[in-house]
Write a protein that holds these residues in place. Sequence first.
Motif, PDB file in Angstrom:
ATOM      1  N   GLY A 132       0.378 -10.207   9.104  1.00  0.00           N
ATOM      2  CA  GLY A 132       0.957  -9.458   7.997  1.00  0.00           C
ATOM      3  C   GLY A 132      -0.119  -8.909   7.077  1.00  0.00           C
ATOM      4  O   GLY A 132      -1.002  -9.646   6.646  1.00  0.00           O
ATOM      5  N   GLN A 133      -0.048  -7.625   6.817  1.00  0.00           N
ATOM      6  CA  GLN A 133      -1.021  -6.940   5.961  1.00  0.00           C
ATOM      7  C   GLN A 133      -0.337  -6.538   4.661  1.00  0.00           C
ATOM      8  O   GLN A 133       0.741  -5.940   4.675  1.00  0.00           O
ATOM      9  CB  GLN A 133      -1.574  -5.698   6.656  1.00  0.00           C
ATOM     10  CG  GLN A 133      -2.312  -6.000   7.948  1.00  0.00           C
ATOM     11  CD  GLN A 133      -3.593  -6.777   7.709  1.00  0.00           C
ATOM     12  OE1 GLN A 133      -4.414  -6.401   6.883  1.00  0.00           O
ATOM     13  NE2 GLN A 133      -3.752  -7.880   8.417  1.00  0.00           N
ATOM     14  N   VAL A 134      -0.973  -6.875   3.556  1.00  0.00           N
ATOM     15  CA  VAL A 134      -0.447  -6.515   2.240  1.00  0.00           C
ATOM     16  C   VAL A 134      -1.215  -5.291   1.729  1.00  0.00           C
ATOM     17  O   VAL A 134      -2.266  -4.942   2.267  1.00  0.00           O
ATOM     18  CB  VAL A 134      -0.521  -7.712   1.265  1.00  0.00           C
ATOM     19  CG1 VAL A 134       0.390  -8.842   1.762  1.00  0.00           C
ATOM     20  CG2 VAL A 134      -1.935  -8.206   1.075  1.00  0.00           C
ATOM     21  N   PRO A 135      -0.709  -4.640   0.690  1.00  0.00           N
ATOM     22  CA  PRO A 135      -1.355  -3.408   0.210  1.00  0.00           C
ATOM     23  C   PRO A 135      -2.587  -3.686  -0.652  1.00  0.00           C
ATOM     24  O   PRO A 135      -2.593  -3.464  -1.863  1.00  0.00           O
ATOM     25  CB  PRO A 135      -0.246  -2.726  -0.584  1.00  0.00           C
ATOM     26  CG  PRO A 135       0.589  -3.853  -1.092  1.00  0.00           C
ATOM     27  CD  PRO A 135       0.557  -4.888   0.005  1.00  0.00           C
ATOM     28  N   MET A 136      -3.638  -4.175   0.001  1.00  0.00           N
ATOM     29  CA  MET A 136      -4.889  -4.443  -0.694  1.00  0.00           C
ATOM     30  C   MET A 136      -5.775  -3.210  -0.622  1.00  0.00           C
ATOM     31  O   MET A 136      -5.912  -2.587   0.437  1.00  0.00           O
ATOM     32  CB  MET A 136      -5.618  -5.620  -0.057  1.00  0.00           C
ATOM     33  CG  MET A 136      -4.848  -6.927  -0.102  1.00  0.00           C
ATOM     34  SD  MET A 136      -4.741  -7.635  -1.730  1.00  0.00           S
ATOM     35  CE  MET A 136      -6.280  -8.498  -1.785  1.00  0.00           C
ATOM     36  N   ILE A 141      -0.156   1.888   2.812  1.00  0.00           N
ATOM     37  CA  ILE A 141      -1.437   1.190   2.668  1.00  0.00           C
ATOM     38  C   ILE A 141      -1.469  -0.033   3.580  1.00  0.00           C
ATOM     39  O   ILE A 141      -2.483  -0.308   4.232  1.00  0.00           O
ATOM     40  CB  ILE A 141      -1.676   0.795   1.198  1.00  0.00           C
ATOM     41  CG1 ILE A 141      -1.855   2.048   0.333  1.00  0.00           C
ATOM     42  CG2 ILE A 141      -2.896  -0.133   1.072  1.00  0.00           C
ATOM     43  CD1 ILE A 141      -1.844   1.775  -1.165  1.00  0.00           C
ATOM     44  N   CYS A 142      -0.348  -0.764   3.653  1.00  0.00           N
ATOM     45  CA  CYS A 142      -0.266  -1.912   4.561  1.00  0.00           C
ATOM     46  C   CYS A 142      -0.543  -1.471   6.004  1.00  0.00           C
ATOM     47  O   CYS A 142      -1.280  -2.144   6.736  1.00  0.00           O
ATOM     48  CB  CYS A 142       1.109  -2.557   4.494  1.00  0.00           C
ATOM     49  SG  CYS A 142       1.545  -3.340   2.951  1.00  0.00           S
ATOM     50  N   VAL A 171       9.951   0.739   4.491  1.00  0.00           N
ATOM     51  CA  VAL A 171       9.117   0.510   5.667  1.00  0.00           C
ATOM     52  C   VAL A 171       8.835   1.814   6.410  1.00  0.00           C
ATOM     53  O   VAL A 171       7.868   1.906   7.167  1.00  0.00           O
ATOM     54  CB  VAL A 171       9.728  -0.592   6.570  1.00  0.00           C
ATOM     55  CG1 VAL A 171       8.853  -0.870   7.780  1.00  0.00           C
ATOM     56  CG2 VAL A 171       9.926  -1.874   5.759  1.00  0.00           C
ATOM     57  N   ASN A 172       9.625   2.872   6.133  1.00  0.00           N
ATOM     58  CA  ASN A 172       9.295   4.183   6.699  1.00  0.00           C
ATOM     59  C   ASN A 172       7.884   4.617   6.301  1.00  0.00           C
ATOM     60  O   ASN A 172       7.230   5.348   7.042  1.00  0.00           O
ATOM     61  CB  ASN A 172      10.287   5.248   6.234  1.00  0.00           C
ATOM     62  CG  ASN A 172      11.568   5.237   7.018  1.00  0.00           C
ATOM     63  OD1 ASN A 172      11.684   4.573   8.046  1.00  0.00           O
ATOM     64  ND2 ASN A 172      12.563   5.959   6.521  1.00  0.00           N
ATOM     65  N   GLY A 173       7.408   4.172   5.138  1.00  0.00           N
ATOM     66  CA  GLY A 173       6.045   4.503   4.737  1.00  0.00           C
ATOM     67  C   GLY A 173       5.031   4.058   5.776  1.00  0.00           C
ATOM     68  O   GLY A 173       4.083   4.778   6.092  1.00  0.00           O
ATOM     69  N   ALA A 174       5.229   2.880   6.333  1.00  0.00           N
ATOM     70  CA  ALA A 174       4.348   2.365   7.391  1.00  0.00           C
ATOM     71  C   ALA A 174       4.614   3.082   8.715  1.00  0.00           C
ATOM     72  O   ALA A 174       3.685   3.537   9.388  1.00  0.00           O
ATOM     73  CB  ALA A 174       4.539   0.862   7.553  1.00  0.00           C
TER      74      ALA A 174
END
Length: 153
Positions: free
Chosen positions: A39-43, A69-70, A111-114
């Motif tokens: 899992g990737q967070v928006p860092m 960003i994720c 989640v469409n952003g990803a």
Amino acid sequence: MGSPEERLEELGLALPEVVAPLASYVPAVRSGGHVYISGQVPMVDGAPAGTGKVGAEVTLERAAELARICALNAIAALKSEVGELSSVRRIVKITGFVASDPSFTGHPKVVNGASDLIGEVFGEAGVHARSAVGVAALPLDVPVEVEMIAEVG
């Protein structure tokens, strides 16, 4: 259409450094022909790009940007494991977790952003299965987290 790296450049995006794990895990694991991305967070530059709950402190539109960003962070983790993104045969699945107000129901749109970024970068190989799940909270109070499975050759 060019390589995924060329598409990233056309989009004006540079892959960030792989986000250091926040606990006891690794960013990516290859098993046979698949790579599992944690899992990737928006860092961004070592700090969360946003915090709060979607539908309360965070708008749907901003949450979708954070999901993008994720996904960029997930692509960076994938590249660190496989070397060249052109070795990706297909993005198999994305799972998006959305920390949201209990009344919020637009998780798929967040989640469409990803998903949209994955499609822009990988083209036909970026068409994937997906889950979008609402949760009470995520690490560092971020609004969204994305994990990914890729098939590589």
